[in-house]
Design an enzyme around this catalytic site. Structure first.
Site, mmCIF file in Angstrom:
data_model
loop_
_atom_site.group_PDB
_atom_site.id
_atom_site.type_symbol
_atom_site.label_atom_id
_atom_site.label_comp_id
_atom_site.label_asym_id
_atom_site.label_seq_id
_atom_site.Cartn_x
_atom_site.Cartn_y
_atom_site.Cartn_z
ATOM 1 N N ALA A 505 1.577 -0.826 0.150
ATOM 2 C CA ALA A 505 -0.062 0.003 0.280
ATOM 3 C C ALA A 505 0.986 1.439 0.316
ATOM 4 O O ALA A 505 1.948 1.617 1.095
ATOM 5 C CB ALA A 505 -1.087 -0.280 1.417
ATOM 6 N N GLU A 510 -3.398 1.231 -3.871
ATOM 7 C CA GLU A 510 -2.686 0.238 -3.832
ATOM 8 C C GLU A 510 -1.538 -0.361 -4.138
ATOM 9 O O GLU A 510 -1.766 0.243 -5.351
ATOM 10 C CB GLU A 510 -3.640 -0.924 -3.706
ATOM 11 C CG GLU A 510 -4.309 -1.109 -2.716
ATOM 12 C CD GLU A 510 -5.469 -1.996 -2.749
ATOM 13 O OE1 GLU A 510 -6.501 -2.380 -2.196
ATOM 14 O OE2 GLU A 510 -6.268 -2.279 -4.012
ATOM 15 N N VAL A 511 -1.109 -1.470 -4.258
ATOM 16 C CA VAL A 511 0.764 -1.411 -5.102
ATOM 17 C C VAL A 511 0.373 -3.016 -5.442
ATOM 18 O O VAL A 511 -0.170 -3.911 -4.268
ATOM 19 C CB VAL A 511 1.522 -1.247 -4.152
ATOM 20 C CG1 VAL A 511 3.121 -1.909 -5.700
ATOM 21 C CG2 VAL A 511 2.200 0.468 -4.726
ATOM 22 N N ASP A 622 16.249 10.718 -0.910
ATOM 23 C CA ASP A 622 15.371 10.103 -0.025
ATOM 24 C C ASP A 622 15.748 8.555 -0.239
ATOM 25 O O ASP A 622 15.635 7.292 0.138
ATOM 26 C CB ASP A 622 13.619 9.500 -0.103
ATOM 27 C CG ASP A 622 13.308 9.291 1.037
ATOM 28 O OD1 ASP A 622 14.269 9.347 1.945
ATOM 29 O OD2 ASP A 622 12.048 8.593 0.530
#
Ligand code: ADE
Length: 860
Positions: A505, A510-511, A622
């Site tokens: 998620a 969602e993934v 990141d």
């Protein structure tokens, strides 16, 4: 001794007011009257001049020096100033006593004194013996007006002012010396004039005669203005400066011929350079070094270039061609002057006339260049890179691609096919395969492009831009962000996407994993990120932002964007599927299961991806193991680009005092403190990723709070080596965590370092935890030589301005500089003492490293 009585009113006041170069207002650098305690002025013999502290008119203590040995014959009293930084003229103010005013001294009394100077790069050690013969005479100085008995009664000192140019000064500073030969002198001040030309260093090449000024022999005038000091100490007429002609260098104010073995091709203030490898000069004043027998230099090559023997027969063959690719090979007949590193193949469309070109490298004498246009003639040149540098390019070879076959799709990449020869080079083959698997992106591609427009046009034409270091285009610079998505991402018909299961998620939805079934193509396993319903327009933009970033990249170690679905619901981003998911969790579930070499292989992949990104000008912000994906072959790919701006999605990101959201444990101090994100701050994060990988997904700084992490870093604390981590890798981490961003390696350095470790696995055998004695005994063991070029090395020590000095003098490898002495450093034209020191100390540390590396089997 100092005579008593009325002589004692002969006050010797020596005061030095020196001013900063280039300033209009006088800045006192040294005022001898106000120095507390001992002045650094010396007297020879010690009882010649006396240092006495007097009170001035305002009752302030002032340092004075006194001498008046007029009764005794054969006086030779010296007073030497402290070290004075190089400036222009010295203004002397003094008064002399008229010998006639002193009874009984007619045979011994003098009315002059002598001014001398001695140049030096730095203050002489206090133990240095005073030798008058070391000093050059400036002048004998006499008074226009004497100091008389009448004046004494009124205590009126009639001061004489004399201006003398001291020099030429070619070193960094000098001493002044006053020789008294039996006079009563009152030196009132030694003063520097207000402004000094920034080019004063070259005034030494000027000679004066009858007011005319000209360049010394073998020097020529340059038109850069220099101000000239007038007799009253003010700066007057602008003059040109003089520089040594070709074949000559400045030594002590003269232009001297370059010695045999050295040359100087241009007039200027640089020093003669050592002849480049495989060339020599037999005469003095050489302007070029001629190539040794059987060695050559291309006509267009600069004279600073090494001569090489040709490593190619001169024939590059086309083995085969398709509409998008051409296979070439060539032979290497002659033994090259040094070991072959690789070959560089440069190519461009003949019609483009080299407006843009690509180049790629291969370790063997063959290459398949792909990504070409059908029915197009390309021009190829090949040159060999040896450990001594590049050979000249081969002549042009023109080959055409085949006519277009509409059924075959162009993969659009430059693929270097290495046909490694077998034999005793198994390690090389293994490495080559390894490098192919973990892959560097698109070979080495470099180009000059006529315009950004051209780049765009090509991109639109559906090809990978024909070469060019692509630069990253920030989607936020588009007025309409959907335009960026259209430009950089392919729209996929949703009927081609087959969703299989939910694997995670994200912030937006969602993934899932699934398959991409494009007509005429094999099924591709994909991951599908979805945007959940009810989104705002801003959320849609933020979601698709990642696609327009990812779509710009094409690198084996960066997650590949397959395309987007924006014309129907749900909005989707489709990327390649990575079987092993996020690297951090993958490693946590496989604790201790990989060899060090496998872990280094993962790190190398990440470094490849990051090198690509930094070359593109993209700052990730990141970088962390959670944002690296790993596939079934353990290939690591950098992902998570959408959050580089907002970092909302990263659970590790915390708000800073300035309101930004930052993953503190992974972020460089300058980025936390004042938001300075850069590739150098990404390198810091990369060091943390290294630590995560080597510790199998341990949390950096464990359970310390973010605040404690920041404070600890500020205090100099750094993560210790994870258990089982080779000392070389921990050293690299520490290097990435240098407080000064400029001192960190760049990603190319990191990559080249890792490659060296992989080539020489022995360097991974010493584990940091076993190596306590090593680190103890070499507390100040310097960083490893990550810098593959002289340029990088100089950048790393902030001495970039001297790149040309090194290169022009023929120093092109770290090996070659490791034996340089201070004299060598001076000879190549580095005159500032501080810079010499910095360079020498870095060379010393380099030597230590080389030694250490040799001991540990690390190849440089
Ligand atoms: N999770 C997020 N992206 C993924 C990907 N591309 N492959 C596998 N798992 C993922």
């Amino acid at each position: 001794m100092w005579p008593k009585g009325n002589y004692c009113v002969l006050l010797f006041l020596l005061r030095s007011v020196l001013s900063e170069p280039g300033t209009t207002n006088q800045v006192v650098l040294l005022d001898t009257t106000t120095v507390l305690g001992e002045l650094d002025w010396k007297t020879y013999p010690v009882n010649g001049w006396d240092a006495i502290t007097e009170m001035d008119e305002q009752n302030r203590p002032i340092h004075t020096f006194q001498v008046c040995h007029v009764m005794e014959p054969n006086q030779n009293n010296w007073l030497r100033s402290g070290w004075i930084r190089r400036q222009a003229a010295q203004r002397l103010r003094f008064t002399l006593r008229d010998c006639n005013s002193i009874p009984w001294v007619s045979g011994t009394c003098k009315e002059t004194f002598n001014l001398f100077y001695l140049q030096s790069e730095e203050p002489l050690p206090s133990t240095t013996r005073f030798r008058p013969t070391d000093y050059a005479k400036v002048d004998t100085i006499a008074a226009d007006e004497s100091f008389t008995q009448t004046d004494l009664g009124d205590r009126v000192l009639r001061l004489n002012t004399e201006v003398r140019e001291v020099g030429p000064i070619t070193r960094k500073g000098f001493y002044l010396a006053f020789q008294d030969v039996g006079a009563c002198i009152a030196l009132v001040s030694v003063k520097k004039s207000g402004r000094v030309s920034r080019h004063s260093a070259s005034h030494g090449l000027v000679v004066s005669s009858g007011g005319e000024r000209a360049c010394v022999e073998n020097a020529e005038e340059r038109d850069t203005p220099k101000l000239y000091c007038g007799a009253d100490g003010d700066w007057l007429v602008p003059l040109g400066r003089c520089v040594c002609s070709i074949g000559h260098e400045e030594i002590d104010g003269h232009c001297q011929a370059c010695k045999p073995g050295f040359f100087k091709a241009f007039a200027g203030n640089t020093k003669c350079s050592k002849c480049p490898p495989h060339s020599s000069s037999h005469d003095q004043a050489a302007t070029v070094c001629h190539c040794d027998k059987s060695f050559y230099r291309a006509l267009k090559d600069p004279s600073t270039m090494a001569c090489t023997s040709p490593a190619l027969v001169g024939v590059v063959r086309k083995d085969w061609a398709t509409e998008n690719s051409i296979a070439l090979s060539w032979e290497q007949v002659e033994q090259p002057p040094a070991d072959i590193v690789d070959y560089e193949v440069k190519y461009y469309e003949r019609e483009q006339e080299q407006l843009s070109y690509s180049s790629t490298r291969t370790r063997t004498p063959s290459v398949v260049v792909t990504g070409l246009r059908p029915s197009t003639v390309y021009v190829f040149h090949v040159r060999t890179r040896t450990t001594a540098g590049f050979t000249a390019y081969s002549p042009n070879f023109e080959f055409s691609t085949a006519a277009e076959d509409p059924d075959v799709a162009d993969q659009g990449q430059v693929l270097v096919v290495v046909t490694a020869s077998v034999g005793g080079f198994s390690l090389l083959v293994i490495l080559t395969l390894f490098l192919l698997i973990t892959g560097r992106c698109q070979g080495y591609i470099k180009a000059r492009m006529k315009s950004e427009e051209k780049r765009r046009t090509r991109f639109h034409s559906g090809h990978v831009p024909f070469s060019g270091i692509k630069t990253y285009v920030d989607p936020d610079t588009y007025e309409d962000p959907t335009q960026a998505v259209e430009e950089f991402a392919k729209e996929i018909d949703p009927s081609y996407i087959c969703i299989e299961r939910v694997i995670g998620a994200g912030e937006f939805g969602e993934v899932c994993s699934g398959r991409l079934r494009l007509p005429g193509r094999m099924d591709v396993p994909v991951a599908i990120k979805t945007l959940k319903g009810g989104y705002s327009e801003q959320q849609r933009r933020d979601f698709l932002r990642e696609a327009s970033i990812m779509g710009q990249f094409s690198c084996t170690n960066i997650i590949r964007l397959e395309g987007v679905v924006t014309n129907s619901r749900p909005v989707m981003i489709v990327v390649e599927y990575m079987e092993n998911g996020a690297l951090d969790s993958f490693l946590r579930t496989r604790d201790g299961q990989f060899t060090v070499l496998q872990l280094v292989g993962m790190l190398r992949g990440i470094a490849v991806g990051m090198t690509y990104l930094s070359d593109m000008g993209y700052v990730h912000r990141d970088l962390a193991a959670r944002n690296i994906l790993i596939d079934k072959s353990l290939v690591c790919k950098v992902s998570d680009f959408g959050m580089s701006r907002v970092l909302e999605d990263d659970s590790e990101a915390a708000y800073t005092a300035t309101g930004g959201k930052i993953p503190i444990r992974w972020t460089a101090p300058e980025a936390i403190a004042y938001g300075k994100f850069s590739s150098a701050s990404d390198v810091w994060s990369y060091g943390i990723v290294m630590w995560e990988v080597m510790s199998y997904g341990e949390r950096p700084y464990w359970e310390m709070s973010n605040q404690d992490v920041i404070l600890s870093i500020e205090e100099g604390y750094r993560l210790p080596a994870p258990m089982g981590c080779p000392v070389t890798l921990h050293q690299l981490m520490l290097h990435c965590w240098q407080k000064e961003a400029g001192q960190r390696p760049n990603f190319t350095d990191v990559l080249s370092f890792l490659d060296k470790l992989i080539i020489s696995p022995g360097s991974l055998l010493t584990l940091a935890n076993d190596a306590q004695s090593l680190t103890d005994s070499s507390e100040d063991l310097p960083d490893y030589p990550l810098f593959i070029s002289i340029g990088d090395w100089l950048d790393s020590i902030k001495m970039s301005q001297y790149k040309n000095n090194f290169l022009a003098a023929g120093y092109t490898t770290l090996d070659s500089i490791s034996t340089m002495s201070v004299d060598d450093i001076r000879r190549i034209g580095i005159c500032l003492i501080g810079h010499q020191r910095r360079i020498i100390s870095s060379i010393q540390s380099l030597r230590l490293q080389l030694h250490h590396i040799q001991q540990n089997g690390f190849q440089v």
